[in-house]
Design a protein around this motif. Structure first.
Motif: not given
Length: 951
Positions: A512-524
């Motif tokens: 979801r392209q939002r702020y108030w949610g869990e950040p993904f534990p993913i990096v690129y």
RNA sequence: GCCCGAGUGGCGGAAUGGCAGACGCGACGGAUUCAAAAUCCGUUGUUCGAAAGGGCGUGUGGGUUCAAGUCCCACCUCGGGCACCA
């Protein structure tokens, strides 16, 4: 516990059960429960372990659907399910169960973020305020929740584990042979050992690191896909298929939704389609919900069949391979990859034009089935594999690229859409099944195997015709299943097709392209390849923001690229990590998870909310949720909530739970073993002549019409809401009647699963009942207990035991409305006895107090205390009916003549059948009725009734 | 269009195929009260009848049964889900 404020009005007795008295009692008992930690359920292990308290009691895990802490606060419709589960839980505690009942908050989500955008206030501030208000309102209801377990999805030590579960899913793949998820390292082993061959057959060691990573990533249960998504510019985010309405708008906010390609995290829920369907059979859920899930998953069994053309095979999926001989043309989706090469020079202009039009029309327009069929001939022909016929290949927008193979074989005689298309474009129609004569009769035509006169396609079982080649024949009468199996075998032998299953269910768009949610534990990394953040780095915290706005978008702007709020936080976005090859700079994923993420597993966290080393202690999970017997799915013992989550939350959480099960993290195969759908409390709303809603509580009813301020208004029925001005809040009910009366009214209105209208006027009935009950036990003037150890009449005692038996089974079956009426009946009889000048028999009122306690817990505790008991009534055993008192010596038998009751007869319960008949025949009324008539038959239903049939 | 679910007094609703309308609201009558509120007692499906008593009644029409709100068939209305799904 008895020092209450006297009621203000001097004319009311000091100890009458008034709203004021009730409020005092309720506040004191709520404090008592909190101080005594009455509802804290012991765990067998882990941080909340109290094994000695667990021992010897059966367990019960009761859960309400996770509420979103709305800013509007609660109205009287919200607590219906919570009261129901509380009554049930309290009842079960009295039946000896160790009950776990808690309520947490699904506190990530769009409304708080929209509010933050509008006001600039941090969503956490707003969310926390909403949660405290909701906790205050619910505490006042007297719910027996274990408050230690009230988790919020926005808590950092909660979403740490949401991220952890995401990484478990990311770190696994679905083994289609084993039909389960396995760790991704197992897949690497299989490739490197050669047990599994690589897609292009090269050996694993010959592949570059990138090539290996591509293969592995493409197997993960959550993967990045660059595919068409539901883009909702009005919300500034994409949505899952389940979040888009049939009208092509967003479930939340009703904004337009567009199809466009975007790179998104996607959950491979389709891998679990079979198990999600099959395991429904093992769940104790309402059938309609199971059906909705089955339909949503949409499994159809059929065959893939290949039709040869000059430029290669066209593969189709069909559920009716038995009608292959009637395939007289093919239709491809305009987007089908073979259209380009199939199209002949003469047809190219037309085809291109049609493809452009189809692309321009949105999905919604294409789905409008009221439109007439359109399509264009490609100029090419394909070969029907069963009879070698050359059949034309068309393109048409009613064939969707996203389902099956994006191409169909058209059997116009057996499919209405194909039939319509064939008639529209004058294509041939060949019957493969002869409809029964009745079909022709219904359509008013002569039976004919020629389809020329048929008004519509024939779908159903019929005798097969025109369905044979040199090697195989279906012709003659046979079942559809047989025919399918014969033709499937033939297709497989000739390598022309094979049996297959397809699903409507799509993979789950998870970004979801939002702020108030869990950040993904993913990096690129610099190459754009995704890496899991090490578990030691969890949680990945949301950064603070000053401005919560996504970039402003017009709800109808289908093209602008979204920039999620997190993308603007440069210092957060860039991070240095050591992922095994030394510290390097990475860029974080800037999307967040959808609101469903937290609700996919929250019930598990209730079990072990303070565990810092694991999302749940496995022994604790096994105790509360493990299978009760071999073959049992395990899961929550009772899950209560509205029907609106049938295919969203309930499908997603089953999927996550199954992944956790496959990976060995939980012992239960399903999250919710028993589901109960509560109804809704709705309300009347009123509008004036201009259509404006007027305050419902000011409307006056007279002679069936309604008026407000002297003006006639019209009534409608629907949800409670601000815009309809028909909200009634629990707070108003607490003030006017007290929480116990409010609880009792909600439970008495009707069956828990049925929706019903709120009617404040009716609440008084339950208040009166509690007042009478109270007055039977407590002296209204002195507050003294009136119960005495006196003998009571046998009839009253029998009534009590009948009541116990009835209330016991009603409560067990969640039928609180009938349990309440049984208690009222008993109380009415008791009132008459006492009003006749008799003392209150303790023998009657003590069990009555025990029975009312789950429904009206403060009332129950208070009377229990006044009856002289020192302990809380919470764990006092529920009364047990004496079977000897349930059967009576005499019974009243209704006597029917030809099915109509004409007389009643009181006989001893032990009277034999012949004696009953003799007594009936001697009855005066029966003699009159049967006088001069012939008695044809006499039916005696033992203990129930007698029916005499006369002529 | 397809698939679910539901239709019972003025209202919310009760009824393992066996006395339809329990219980509650409202309404009406009575007791108490200077009066009212509260409380207590009674009546309340409809219709004919002065009464005794009878007829009719669970969305509509058929059917099964000694007996149907309940089971079967067809239809109507309302609520929900899905919808060119091959």
């Amino acid at each position: 516990m008895s020092a209450h404020e006297p009621p203000t009005s001097p004319s009311i007795p000091k100890f009458r059960y008034s709203a004021a008295l009730a409020s005092g009692i309720e506040a004191q008992w709520q404090d008592y429960w909190q101080q005594h930690r009455t509802f804290e359920a012991p765990n067998p292990a882990g941080p909340l372990a109290e094994p000695q308290k667990v021992a010897g009691r059966p367990k019960l895990f009761v859960v309400d659907m996770f509420p979103y802490p709305s800013g509007a606060g609660l109205h009287v419709g919200h607590p219906l399910g919570y009261i129901g589960t509380d009554v049930y839980s309290r009842y079960k505690r009295m039946k000896g169960f160790n009950v776990l009942h808690a309520l947490g908050y699904d506190s990530f989500g769009l409304p708080a973020e929209q509010h933050a955008i509008a006001t600039g206030v941090h969503p956490r501030t707003n969310t926390d305020a909403n949660i405290s208000n909701m906790r205050r309102q619910l505490r006042r209801l007297g719910l027996g929740h274990d408050d230690r377990r009230s988790v919020c999805t926005t808590d950092e030590d909660f979403y740490k584990w949401t991220q952890w579960i995401f990484l478990q899913i990311h770190g696994s793949w679905f083994d289609t042979d084993a039909r389960r998820a396995r760790p991704i390292n197992d897949l690497v082993d299989e490739f490197s050992s050669g047990r599994r061959s690589t897609p292009d057959g090269r050996s694993w060691s010959d592949l570059s690191n990138d090539e290996r990573a591509d293969i592995i990533d493409s197997h993960r249960l959550v993967y990045l896909s660059d595919a068409p998504v539901n883009w909702c510019p009005g919300l500034g985010t994409i949505l899952a298929n389940e979040e888009v309405t049939a009208e092509g708008r967003s479930d939340i906010g009703n904004y337009p939704v567009f199809k466009r390609n975007m790179r998104q995290w996607t959950m491979r829920i389709t891998a679990y389609a079979d198990r999600l369907i099959d395991d429904l059979d093992r769940l104790d859920w309402p059938e309609p919900i199971k059906l909705m899930q089955r339909n949503w998953i949409g499994r159809s069994e059929g065959a893939r069949v290949r039709f040869a053309t000059q430029v290669g095979d066209i593969e189709v999926f069909t559920t009716r391979p038995d009608t292959l001989f009637g395939a007289t043309f093919m239709v491809l989706s305009p987007e089908h990859p073979l259209v380009e090469s199939l199209t002949t020079t003469e047809q190219r202009t037309l085809v291109n034009q049609y493809r452009a039009e189809a692309a321009a029309a949105g999905d919604t327009a294409r789905m409008d089935d009221s439109r007439e069929k359109t399509g264009v001939f490609t100029g090419a022909y394909a070969t029907n594999p069963v009879n070698g016929a050359a059949i034309p290949v068309w393109i048409a927008d009613y064939v969707l690229m996203g389902y099956g193979t994006g191409a169909i074989m058209a059997v116009p005689s057996g499919d209405q859409r194909d039939f319509d298309f064939a008639r529209r474009f004058d294509l041939s129609i060949v019957a493969t099944q002869m409809p029964p004569d009745s079909w022709f009769e219904q359509h008013g035509i002569e039976p004919s195997v020629s389809c020329a006169m048929w008004p519509e396609a024939f779908v159903g079982e019929g005798t097969y015709v025109n369905s044979a080649n040199n090697e195989v024949t279906l012709d003659g009468p046979r079942s559809m299943a047989d025919a399918k199996s014969i033709i499937n075998t033939w297709l497989a032998e000739h390598n022309l097709g094979e049996p297959t299953v397809t699903y409507k269910l799509r993979d789950w768009l998870f970004s979801r392209q939002r702020y108030w949610g869990e950040p993904f534990p993913i990096v690129y990394d610099d190459d754009g390849r995704a890496h899991a953040v090490p578990l030691s780095e969890l949680p990945v915290l949301l950064p603070e923001l000053d401005d919560f706005r996504p970039q402003a978008l017009d709800p109808d702007d289908a093209v602008t690229e979204p920039i999620p709020p997190l993308a603007r936080v440069e210092h957060w976005r860039t991070v240095t990590l050591d992922l095994g090859d030394g510290p390097r700079s990475y860029r974080r994923e800037v999307n967040v998870m959808p609101q469903w993420a937290g609700s996919c597993w929250y019930e598990v966290r209730y079990l072990d909310p303070t565990n810092t080393t694991s999302f749940v202690d496995s022994e604790v999970e096994k105790y509360w949720m493990g299978p009760s017997a071999p073959g049992h799915t395990g899961g929550v013992d009772l899950y209560v909530g509205g029907v609106e989550h049938a295919v969203l939350h309930l499908l997603y959480s089953r999927f996550w739970h199954k992944v956790l099960y496959d990976l060995g993290h939980v012992s239960s195969e399903e999250p919710f073993h028993r589901l109960f759908n509560q109804g809704y409390i709705q309300a009347y709303a009123y509008r004036d002549a201009r259509g404006q809603a007027v305050p419902a509580h000011e409307v006056i009813e007279a002679n069936g019409s309604y008026s407000w301020n002297g003006e006639a208004v019209t009534r409608e029925y629907g949800k409670m809401g601000k815009s309809l001005k028909n909200i009634v809040t629990p707070d108003e009910m607490y003030d006017e009647y007290g929480a116990d009366t409010f609880r009792l009214y909600e439970m008495s209105m009707g069956p828990l699963e049925v929706s019903r209208p709120w009617n404040t006027r009716d609440v008084i009935g339950m208040q009166r009942f509690l007042q009478r009950f109270w007055r039977n036990v407590v002296d209204e003037d002195t507050g003294a207990c009136k119960a005495q150890d006196v003998t009571c009449p046998e009839e009253l005692r029998r009534h009590l035991h009948k009541c116990i038996a009835g209330v016991d089974s009603d409560m067990d079956g969640l039928k609180f409305n009938t349990a309440i009426s049984k208690l009222i009946e008993l109380n009415n009889e008791l009132t008459q006895w006492i009003n006749a000048g008799n003392a209150t028999p303790r023998e009657i009122v003590e069990p009555m107090v025990q029975m009312i306690a789950p429904l009206c817990p403060h009332f129950g505790e208070e009377l229990w205390r006044r009856l002289g008991h020192q302990e809380s009534i919470t764990f006092v055993p529920f009364p047990v009916a004496d079977p000897a008192l349930l059967v009576s010596d005499t019974i009243e038998l209704p006597v029917q003549i030809n099915g109509k009751v004409r007389s009643r007869l009181v006989v001893s319960a032990s009277t034999g059948e012949q004696e009953v008949i003799d007594a009936v025949m001697a009855d005066e009324k029966v003699r009159t009725a049967t006088n001069g008539k012939q008695i044809v038959k006499t039916i005696v239903v033992p203990g129930r009734m007698v029916n005499i049939v006369i002529k």
